[in-house]
Design a protein around this motif. Structure first.
Motif, mmCIF file in Angstrom:
data_model
loop_
_atom_site.group_PDB
_atom_site.id
_atom_site.type_symbol
_atom_site.label_atom_id
_atom_site.label_comp_id
_atom_site.label_asym_id
_atom_site.label_seq_id
_atom_site.Cartn_x
_atom_site.Cartn_y
_atom_site.Cartn_z
ATOM 1 N N HIS A 173 0.847 -1.261 -0.180
ATOM 2 C CA HIS A 173 -0.135 -0.156 0.159
ATOM 3 C C HIS A 173 0.827 1.177 -0.087
ATOM 4 C CE1 HIS A 173 -3.694 2.272 0.666
ATOM 5 N NE2 HIS A 173 -3.029 2.902 1.791
ATOM 6 N N ARG A 218 -5.416 -1.101 -1.557
ATOM 7 C CA ARG A 218 -4.687 -0.605 -3.147
ATOM 8 C C ARG A 218 -3.149 -0.749 -2.844
ATOM 9 N NH1 ARG A 218 -7.806 1.624 -7.250
ATOM 10 N NH2 ARG A 218 -9.838 1.756 -5.916
ATOM 11 N N ILE A 259 -0.321 0.943 -4.073
ATOM 12 C CA ILE A 259 -0.238 2.428 -4.467
ATOM 13 C C ILE A 259 1.230 2.547 -4.707
ATOM 14 C CG2 ILE A 259 -0.508 4.741 -3.822
ATOM 15 C CD1 ILE A 259 -2.843 4.139 -2.031
ATOM 16 N N ASN A 275 -16.257 -4.689 0.337
ATOM 17 C CA ASN A 275 -15.377 -5.984 0.061
ATOM 18 C C ASN A 275 -15.921 -7.198 -0.255
ATOM 19 O OD1 ASN A 275 -13.148 -4.225 0.201
ATOM 20 N ND2 ASN A 275 -12.611 -4.744 2.475
ATOM 21 N N ARG A 290 -6.699 -8.113 -7.492
ATOM 22 C CA ARG A 290 -6.538 -6.634 -7.063
ATOM 23 C C ARG A 290 -6.945 -5.688 -8.296
ATOM 24 N NH1 ARG A 290 -7.375 -3.669 -2.624
ATOM 25 N NH2 ARG A 290 -8.602 -2.540 -4.554
ATOM 26 N N GLU A 291 -6.615 -6.003 -9.356
ATOM 27 C CA GLU A 291 -6.944 -5.169 -10.477
ATOM 28 C C GLU A 291 -8.432 -5.370 -10.687
ATOM 29 O OE1 GLU A 291 -4.482 -6.315 -13.911
ATOM 30 O OE2 GLU A 291 -2.723 -5.114 -13.125
ATOM 31 N N LYS A 317 -10.714 -5.830 -8.415
ATOM 32 C CA LYS A 317 -11.297 -4.932 -7.220
ATOM 33 C C LYS A 317 -11.089 -3.527 -7.611
ATOM 34 C CE LYS A 317 -12.998 -4.306 -2.990
ATOM 35 N NZ LYS A 317 -13.060 -2.779 -3.042
ATOM 36 N N ASN A 318 -9.984 -2.981 -8.286
ATOM 37 C CA ASN A 318 -9.811 -1.562 -8.426
ATOM 38 C C ASN A 318 -10.947 -1.004 -9.675
ATOM 39 O OD1 ASN A 318 -7.371 -1.628 -6.944
ATOM 40 N ND2 ASN A 318 -6.123 -1.621 -8.768
#
Length: 255
Positions: free
Chosen positions: A114, A142, A144, A177, A249-250, A252-253
């Motif tokens: 993160h 996320r 970052i 989530n 993760r992508e 979820k983004n």
């Protein structure tokens, strides 16, 4: 005596936590999103602020640090690896270091991803971990400043903690989530049970944390990137877990 905790809401969707040693009277604020919320929590508990333990540099976790330091003269501990400045720091720490809050002893895990210097405070004797924005209930932070592989390694460190470890995170994101996680593992019974539990908690105006490592291992897709059925569900059967994590993760983004 065992550690005591006091969870409180602040800012828009942040959580603050006080960690209290009843034997010595020492109290740490885990991060300090806003000074007024920490002061209200101290007033509600009657505890005395002696420490601030910072997980990472983002302003929604450090906004109250300087003011609280001025008022209370408390000791501020922060991550050694952060490139952005954190105000009023007395000591920086990284993996392998220890911290004390009165008689409570904690250890540091480096959990970057993160942010590059993000850390987690683990109080093993009390089965508590303060994970900031690395691990959320049914989610993760996320990515970052770091990389997906870096975040996956950080999550593996947290997943290796004992199942009974209570996880305190920095935000109330659980409902959102879960809505995403059900798109990845709609038939996960533990996830569906957690969805019902969270619906009841939020309807009653109650927080959804702390969670436990054991519960997250069963229901959180971001801790399950090395489970073959999950990899297959996102079209990456047989691929390295870090690749599967990156894909989740992508997704979820974009969710």
């Amino acid at each position: 005596m065992p550690a005591e905790t006091h969870l409180f809401a602040c800012l828009n969707d942040n959580y603050g936590v006080l960690l209290h040693d009843p034997d010595s009277g020492a109290t740490a604020s885990i991060d300090a999103p806003e000074a007024s919320a920490v002061e209200a929590a101290l007033a509600a508990t009657g505890w005395r602020l002696t420490d601030i333990l910072v997980t990472h540099h983002h302003a929604d976790h450090t906004g109250g640090v300087a003011e609280l330091k001025r008022r209370h003269g408390c000791r501020v501990t922060a991550p050694r690896g952060e490139k952005q400045p954190i105000p009023a720091v007395d000591r920086t720490v990284g993996e392998g270091d220890t911290v004390t809050v009165g008689g409570l002893a904690g250890r540091i895990l480096d959990t970057p991803g993160h942010t590059l210097g993000h850390i987690t405070y683990v109080f093993d004797a009390d089965h508590i971990a303060f994970a900031g924005d690395t691990l959320f209930s049914i989610g993760c932070g996320r990515v970052i400043e770091g990389t997906a592989a870096m975040m996956w390694d950080s999550l593996l460190k947290l997943r290796a903690l004992p199942d009974a470890t209570r996880i305190f995170c920095g935000h109330e994101y659980t409902d959102a989530n879960i809505r995403f996680a059900l798109t990845v593992e709609p038939d996960n019974e533990a996830l569906r049970a957690r969805a019902g539990e969270v619906e009841r908690l939020r309807a009653a105006g109650r927080p959804t944390i702390p969670s436990t490592i054991g519960a997250e291992k069963r229901a959180n897709p971001f801790l399950r990137a090395d489970v073959p059925s999950l990899a297959a569900a996102v079209g990456l059967a047989g691929r390295p877990a870090a690749d599967v994590f990156r894909e989740i993760r992508e997704r979820k983004n974009r969710f």
